[in-house]
Design a protein around this motif. Structure first.
Motif, PDB file in Angstrom:
ATOM      1  N   ALA A  87     -11.199  -6.447  85.903  1.00 60.64           N
ATOM      2  CA  ALA A  87     -11.821  -5.441  86.929  1.00 60.64           C
ATOM      3  C   ALA A  87     -13.202  -6.545  87.451  1.00 60.64           C
ATOM      4  O   ALA A  87     -13.481  -6.495  88.780  1.00 60.64           O
ATOM      5  N   THR A  88     -13.591  -7.036  86.544  1.00 65.87           N
ATOM      6  CA  THR A  88     -14.857  -7.970  86.881  1.00 65.87           C
ATOM      7  C   THR A  88     -14.271  -8.998  87.818  1.00 65.87           C
ATOM      8  O   THR A  88     -14.956  -9.368  88.975  1.00 65.87           O
ATOM      9  N   ILE A  89     -13.274  -9.693  87.628  1.00 67.14           N
ATOM     10  CA  ILE A  89     -12.711 -10.498  88.424  1.00 67.14           C
ATOM     11  C   ILE A  89     -12.388 -10.081  89.961  1.00 67.14           C
ATOM     12  O   ILE A  89     -12.432 -10.852  90.753  1.00 67.14           O
ATOM     13  N   ALA A  90     -11.797  -9.072  89.755  1.00 65.23           N
ATOM     14  CA  ALA A  90     -11.205  -8.498  90.859  1.00 65.23           C
ATOM     15  C   ALA A  90     -12.306  -8.145  91.907  1.00 65.23           C
ATOM     16  O   ALA A  90     -12.380  -8.107  93.235  1.00 65.23           O
ATOM     17  N   VAL A  91     -13.547  -7.511  91.176  1.00 67.98           N
ATOM     18  CA  VAL A  91     -14.885  -7.086  92.138  1.00 67.98           C
ATOM     19  C   VAL A  91     -15.456  -8.312  92.746  1.00 67.98           C
ATOM     20  O   VAL A  91     -16.038  -8.542  93.577  1.00 67.98           O
TER      21      VAL A  91
END
Length: 197
Positions: A87-91
């Motif tokens: 999720a961190t890499i997505a955001v």
């Protein structure tokens, strides 16, 4: 370790892609931005990492080695698992994530689902010195450049150890045996972790 996959895209789901590699269909978890770059029936190459748990083996895929390295780095922080790391890499793209960590931008980090203020502060505290600001060469796990450190940490995590103690054990072994190969590192780190349990 499955470091990358290359093959025809068979299927694209909401959170994964299936890639045909030599007749085997690999389901690879990925971010929406990664999935948006893929087309069914076309060839694709993804940088990957395999996360092994007691009840599952999950392959995560990224458009670049830099994204994958940051995904692994974020998981060295206690309380951050692969789902939150993804999720961190997505955001936050790699530059935005490195900037947020190096500048201590808590607001940017709390935009990630699953990361509250305390989690964001922990990320900054533990990773600020492990990333270079945007524009500099991307940072990876300590000692991994040209060495086996990241692979050994991944192997230890796959064996059920948490990332932070695994990384510390490998660093301690490297301090004593600089230039040790992967198998020596793994055996010595396992010995250290076994004593600490």
């Amino acid at each position: 370790m499955i470091n990358s996959v290359r093959g025809e895209v068979l299927e694209i789901g909401l959170d994964h892609v299936v890639v045909d590699v030599g007749g085997l269909g690999y389901a690879v978890q990925a971010t929406p931005s990664t999935l948006a770059t893929l087309r069914r029936g076309e060839q694709a190459r993804l940088a990957t990492t395999l996360v092994v748990r007691e009840d599952s083996m999950t392959l995560f895929g990224f458009t670049s080695n830099e994204e994958r390295d940051l995904f692994l780095l974020v998981q060295t922080v206690s309380g951050i698992g692969p789902r939150i790391a993804l999720a961190t890499i997505a955001v936050l793209d790699p530059d935005a994530l490195r900037r947020a960590l190096s500048e201590g931008d808590i607001t940017a980090l709390t935009r990630v689902p699953g990361i509250g203020r305390k989690g964001a502060e922990r990320l900054v505290l533990e990773l600020r010195d492990k990333v270079d600001p945007p524009g500099a060469a991307p940072a990876v796990l300590p000692g991994s450049a040209g060495g086996p450190t990241d692979e050994v940490v991944e192997a230890l995590v796959g064996l059920g150890f948490t990332a932070k103690p695994a990384e510390q054990a490998v660093a301690a072994v490297l301090a004593e045996q600089a230039g040790a190969d992967a198998s020596t590192l793994l055996r010595a780190a396992l010995s250290r972790l076994g004593r600490s349990r």
